[in-house]
Design a protein around this motif. Structure first.
Motif, mmCIF file in Angstrom:
data_model
loop_
_atom_site.group_PDB
_atom_site.id
_atom_site.type_symbol
_atom_site.label_atom_id
_atom_site.label_comp_id
_atom_site.label_asym_id
_atom_site.label_seq_id
_atom_site.Cartn_x
_atom_site.Cartn_y
_atom_site.Cartn_z
ATOM 1 N N VAL A 286 0.883 -1.175 0.000
ATOM 2 C CA VAL A 286 0.000 0.000 0.000
ATOM 3 C C VAL A 286 0.908 1.208 0.000
ATOM 4 N N ARG A 287 0.617 2.148 -0.880
ATOM 5 C CA ARG A 287 1.461 3.341 -0.974
ATOM 6 C C ARG A 287 0.581 4.557 -1.228
ATOM 7 N N GLY A 288 -0.028 5.023 -0.142
ATOM 8 C CA GLY A 288 -0.983 6.122 -0.277
ATOM 9 C C GLY A 288 -2.289 5.557 -0.781
ATOM 10 N N GLY A 289 -2.858 6.191 -1.744
ATOM 11 C CA GLY A 289 -4.081 5.678 -2.343
ATOM 12 C C GLY A 289 -5.321 5.987 -1.524
ATOM 13 N N ARG A 290 -6.420 5.622 -2.079
ATOM 14 C CA ARG A 290 -7.719 5.904 -1.488
ATOM 15 C C ARG A 290 -7.945 5.038 -0.258
ATOM 16 N N HIS A 291 -8.470 5.641 0.781
ATOM 17 C CA HIS A 291 -8.870 4.881 1.963
ATOM 18 C C HIS A 291 -10.012 5.600 2.661
ATOM 19 N N GLU A 292 -10.700 4.869 3.501
ATOM 20 C CA GLU A 292 -11.841 5.413 4.229
ATOM 21 C C GLU A 292 -11.733 4.987 5.685
ATOM 22 N N VAL A 293 -11.901 5.931 6.580
ATOM 23 C CA VAL A 293 -11.873 5.633 8.009
ATOM 24 C C VAL A 293 -13.229 5.041 8.386
ATOM 25 N N ILE A 294 -13.214 3.847 8.927
ATOM 26 C CA ILE A 294 -14.432 3.175 9.362
ATOM 27 C C ILE A 294 -14.726 3.510 10.818
ATOM 28 N N GLU A 295 -13.668 3.587 11.619
ATOM 29 C CA GLU A 295 -13.816 3.932 13.034
ATOM 30 C C GLU A 295 -12.533 4.577 13.512
ATOM 31 N N GLY A 296 -12.645 5.574 14.363
ATOM 32 C CA GLY A 296 -11.475 6.232 14.923
ATOM 33 C C GLY A 296 -10.891 7.263 13.980
ATOM 34 N N GLN A 297 -9.624 7.535 14.165
ATOM 35 C CA GLN A 297 -8.936 8.553 13.388
ATOM 36 C C GLN A 297 -7.916 7.905 12.463
ATOM 37 N N SER A 298 -7.594 8.599 11.409
ATOM 38 C CA SER A 298 -6.604 8.106 10.466
ATOM 39 C C SER A 298 -5.685 9.240 10.054
ATOM 40 N N TYR A 299 -4.545 8.857 9.590
ATOM 41 C CA TYR A 299 -3.622 9.814 8.997
ATOM 42 C C TYR A 299 -3.976 9.963 7.531
ATOM 43 N N GLU A 300 -3.387 10.966 6.899
ATOM 44 C CA GLU A 300 -3.669 11.281 5.502
ATOM 45 C C GLU A 300 -3.207 10.185 4.539
ATOM 46 N N ARG A 301 -2.052 9.576 4.837
ATOM 47 C CA ARG A 301 -1.477 8.560 3.943
ATOM 48 C C ARG A 301 -1.135 7.309 4.746
ATOM 49 N N ILE A 302 -1.412 6.167 4.142
ATOM 50 C CA ILE A 302 -1.062 4.885 4.750
ATOM 51 C C ILE A 302 -0.138 4.170 3.777
ATOM 52 N N ILE A 303 0.992 3.703 4.291
ATOM 53 C CA ILE A 303 1.973 3.000 3.465
ATOM 54 C C ILE A 303 2.317 1.708 4.188
ATOM 55 N N ILE A 304 2.195 0.585 3.494
ATOM 56 C CA ILE A 304 2.524 -0.713 4.078
ATOM 57 C C ILE A 304 3.577 -1.362 3.192
#
Length: 97
Positions: free
Chosen positions: A42-60
């Motif tokens: 995962v390198r950025g891309g579209r995501h949706e917070v289902i519960e809680g807080q998230s950062y702007e970008r997720i990289i795995i």
């Protein structure tokens, strides 16, 4: 799953505060993870917070083992100085199943 080693992952949660200041860190971070034999899942891309807080970008990034991911984390930690105040990050090393 067999008796082999489980994969290891570095999960980066990042919110960029200064895009221009973060640009060099982004390039260096990608090279650092690739040099450590990591594979981006995962390198950025579209995501949706289902519960809680998230950062702007997720990289795995995936590694052959937890130990390999942990070894790469030292280089990732060093990127904090390069990132400076341009972004806020939460970065973890985690073992797969």
């Amino acid at each position: 799953m067999g008796m082999g080693m489980t994969k290891g992952y570095i999960v980066n949660n990042i919110t960029v505060k200064d895009e221009a200041g973060y640009a060099n860190c982004r390039v260096t971070a990608a090279k650092t993870l690739e040099d450590a034999a990591g594979t981006f899942l995962v390198r950025g891309g579209r995501h949706e917070v289902i519960e809680g807080q998230s950062y702007e970008r997720i990289i795995i990034c995936e590694f052959e083992s937890y130990e390999a991911a942990h070894a790469a984390s030292a280089a990732v930690r060093a990127l904090g100085d390069l990132r400076g105040d341009s972004a806020v990050a939460n970065i973890v090393v985690v073992e797969g199943v």
